[in-house]
Design an enzyme around this catalytic site. Structure first.
Site, short mmCIF file in Angstrom:
data_model
loop_
_atom_site.label_atom_id
_atom_site.label_comp_id
_atom_site.label_asym_id
_atom_site.label_seq_id
_atom_site.Cartn_x
_atom_site.Cartn_y
_atom_site.Cartn_z
N ARG A 147 -5.06 -6.49 -10.48
CA ARG A 147 -4.23 -5.95 -11.56
C ARG A 147 -3.28 -7.00 -12.14
NH1 ARG A 147 -1.28 -0.37 -10.49
NH2 ARG A 147 -0.11 -1.50 -8.92
N ARG A 180 2.12 -8.49 -10.13
CA ARG A 180 3.25 -7.95 -9.39
C ARG A 180 3.26 -8.47 -7.95
NH1 ARG A 180 2.84 -1.61 -10.38
NH2 ARG A 180 3.41 -1.71 -8.21
N ARG A 191 1.05 -0.67 1.39
CA ARG A 191 1.28 0.39 0.39
C ARG A 191 0.24 1.50 0.50
NH1 ARG A 191 1.11 -2.56 -4.93
NH2 ARG A 191 1.57 -0.56 -5.87
#
Ligand code: AMP
Length: 236
Positions: A147, A180, A191
């Site tokens: 991403r 990120r 996560r």
């Protein structure tokens, strides 16, 4: 306009489709595409998208004690405290643009937060509709580590699945894309594990009260979007 006619051309404030004022909760593991879908729903239905991850990332940039604390938590992939989340969500959902409903992306994540949302919904006289996006665990890693996002307009890309036309640059405004810090492989596994552990009771809670719809999201973004649109328009 039917859900099948919902195209990019219809994404314009003047032609927003109207739906019953509800609180739409888009749920799903990190990397499932909930940010992308929540954003498109927001544009199509003219409802604000409230991403607690985005709000917390902005707060983490501030030069305050809380900002420093958030920087640390976010870089590890752990959850931010329910107290901070309560403050963030109460403040944001009381703004006038939330009067006709809103789309929550990344909240609630714990049963405590779900209870808080029940209270907010009651005060605002709104129903809660939960949309849970599901993809196999094996796909999540690729989705997350690939991403990239635009810090200017928020557009989300994926170097494997949805690369930008020019490498490393946003198609819409040319801004260099960012990776990120919590999308790095070592943080991603924490996560995903945290998500599964904490949200199982949350999913059960919404399933039991008949407010959760599951959407298989291992297919093109556009197909998932059409399915979500059909659910929103049917529920109105
Ligand atoms: P997201 O962009 O939704 O993946 O969120 C990024 C990070 O923000 C998470 O890993 C958490 O550290 C924090 N965060 C976002 N939403 C919440 C929430 N509802 N409760 C606790 N922490 C959150």
């Amino acid at each position: 306009m039917s859900a099948s006619e919902i195209t990019e051309a219809s994404i314009h404030p003047a032609s927003c489709l109207s739906v019953k004022p509800r609180i739409y909760v888009v749920m799903g593991a990190p990397g499932v595409g909930k940010g992308t879908q929540a954003r498109r729903l927001s544009e199509t239905f003219g409802l604000p998208q409230i991403s607690t991850g985005d709000i917390l990332r902005a707060m983490a940039k501030e030069d305050t004690a809380l900002g420093m604390e958030l920087r640390l938590i976010l870089s590890t992939g752990e959850l931010v405290s329910d107290e901070v989340l309560a403050r963030v969500i109460e403040e944001r959902t009381s703004k006038p643009d939330c009067a006709n409903g809103y789309i929550l992306d990344g909240f609630p994540r714990t049963l405590y937060q779900a209870q808080l949302l029940e209270n907010i919904a009651k005060d605002q006289g709104k129903e809660i509709q939960v949309l849970k996006l599901i993809v196999p665990r094996s796909s999540l890693l690729k989705r997350l580590t690939g991403r990239r996002s635009c810090p200017t307009c928020g557009e989300i890309y994926n170097i494997y699945l949805k690369p930008p036309k020019r490498e490393g640059l946003c198609d819409l405004d040319g801004t260099p894309l960012v990776h990120r810090s919590d999308d790095r492989p070592e943080t991603v596994s924490i996560r995903v594990a945290n998500y599964e552990k904490l949200t199982k009771p949350l999913t059960d809670y919404y399933l039991e009260s008949g407010r959760l719809v599951k959407i298989q999201a291992e297919k093109p973004v556009e197909e998932v979007f059409q399915e979500l649109c059909a659910i929103l328009t049917q529920a109105s």
